[in-house]
Design a protein around this motif. Structure first.
Motif, PDB file in Angstrom:
ATOM      1  N   GLN A 116       0.826  -1.206   0.000  1.00  0.00           N
ATOM      2  CA  GLN A 116       0.000   0.000   0.000  1.00  0.00           C
ATOM      3  C   GLN A 116       0.863   1.260   0.000  1.00  0.00           C
ATOM      4  O   GLN A 116       0.555   2.247  -0.676  1.00  0.00           O
ATOM      5  N   LYS A 117       1.943   1.225   0.757  1.00  0.00           N
ATOM      6  CA  LYS A 117       2.846   2.378   0.804  1.00  0.00           C
ATOM      7  C   LYS A 117       3.533   2.592  -0.541  1.00  0.00           C
ATOM      8  O   LYS A 117       3.650   3.729  -1.021  1.00  0.00           O
TER       9      LYS A 117
ATOM     10  N   SER B 226       1.006   3.873  -3.117  1.00  0.00           N
ATOM     11  CA  SER B 226       0.683   5.273  -2.866  1.00  0.00           C
ATOM     12  C   SER B 226       1.756   6.188  -3.441  1.00  0.00           C
ATOM     13  O   SER B 226       1.455   7.213  -4.060  1.00  0.00           O
TER      14      SER B 226
ATOM     15  N   GLN C 283       1.604   6.207  -7.332  1.00  0.00           N
ATOM     16  CA  GLN C 283       0.503   7.013  -7.847  1.00  0.00           C
ATOM     17  C   GLN C 283       0.726   8.500  -7.596  1.00  0.00           C
ATOM     18  O   GLN C 283       0.446   9.337  -8.467  1.00  0.00           O
ATOM     19  N   ARG C 284       1.238   8.825  -6.418  1.00  0.00           N
ATOM     20  CA  ARG C 284       1.413  10.228  -6.060  1.00  0.00           C
ATOM     21  C   ARG C 284       2.402  10.940  -6.981  1.00  0.00           C
ATOM     22  O   ARG C 284       2.199  12.094  -7.371  1.00  0.00           O
TER      23      ARG C 284
END
Length: 279
Positions: A194-195, A198, A201-202
């Motif tokens: 998940q990290k 993220s 995508q960021r």
């Protein structure tokens, strides 16, 4: 029996807002006994303030093209590699990831080579203990990225099977599959994927997954094939001096290591005193 976390192999990332080598950020998870010595574990804290974003983008700008080259040559996702570098190094702010060490992934030095001894915390017998451990030292981020790719391609000395084949491009349908596979294997943090997702995508890191992102693009139709190769025009000449590194020269002239390598047909980042480099 002594049970250690995977953090035993890595220095903790340090909050840039605090004094160096103090207030270590603890890592999470317990290592499996006999885990390979270069497995990494992400820190439990990811800085999201303005300084952290600036640091992250700065690191991406420095390693993006090199990661694209290395990943695409080794059946890996550059987006995942860059996200791991951001996560493991605290957006490039940890002591170990900074000059003169350039160790983005906290790899320990158990097999010789350039080494730096730095304090780290080990989880021994149910408690955190501060110890001084050896870490690999590189001459540039490029070397750190190459070493990381080798880790992801390596086979187990016990089973002979590739440890992280499930994170390779050829074995997955997207980077989501790769980050999911690394979770619980490369890192024990249950939120590791998940990290990474993220961060990908960021910062739109999938742009670096395009084959030959940094040097060459190829377009093919049913009748013709067009190849365009990027070249760098020399504007200056520099003579290599004692103690110089490609990274240092690149920083001095405001170019990337990749540009220097491509412009001068350098193999293996090897330069010698007296060598003339086109900048």
């Amino acid at each position: 029996m002594v049970v250690k976390t995977r953090s035993e192999r890595h220095i903790k990332n340090i909050d840039p807002r605090k004094s160096p080598l103090k207030n270590m950020v603890p890592l999470v998870g317990i290592a499996m006994v006999g885990a390979p010595t270069v497995i990494s574990l992400a820190p439990s804290t990811v800085y999201a303030n303005e300084d952290g974003v600036a640091n992250a983008q700065s690191l991406i700008n420095q390693i993006g093209t090199a990661a694209s080259e290395i990943a695409n040559q080794n059946d890996l996702y550059a987006s995942v590699m860059i996200a791991q570098a951001l996560l493991e190094s605290g957006n490039g702010s940890s002591v170990l990831s900074s000059a003169p060490y350039y160790n983005l992934f906290g790899v320990k030095a158990y097999n010789g080579g350039a080494t730096v001894w730095l304090p780290t915390q080990e989880y021994l017998n149910g408690q955190w203990v501060t110890m001084t451990e050896p870490f690999r030292q590189y001459n540039s981020y490029y070397e750190s990225l190459v070493d990381h790719a080798n880790v992801l391609l390596a086979s187990s000395s016990v089973t002979g099977q590739a440890r992280y084949a499930g994170a390779w491009k050829s074995q997955t349908t997207s980077y989501y599959d790769a980050t999911a596979y690394l979770t619980g294997r490369y890192a024990t943090d249950p939120n590791y994927n998940q990290k990474l997702n993220s961060l990908i995508q960021r910062y739109n890191l999938t742009q670096y997954d395009t084959p030959s992102y940094y040097t060459q693009t190829t377009t093919t139709t049913t009748t013709t094939t067009t190849t365009t190769t990027t070249t760098y025009q020399a504007t200056a000449t520099y003579t290599v001096a004692q103690g110089d590194t490609l990274w240092g020269i690149a920083q001095k002239f405001g170019v990337s290591v990749d540009q220097l390598v491509a412009q001068n047909n350098i193999s293996g980042e090897l330069i010698v005193v007296g060598q003339q480099l086109s900048i």
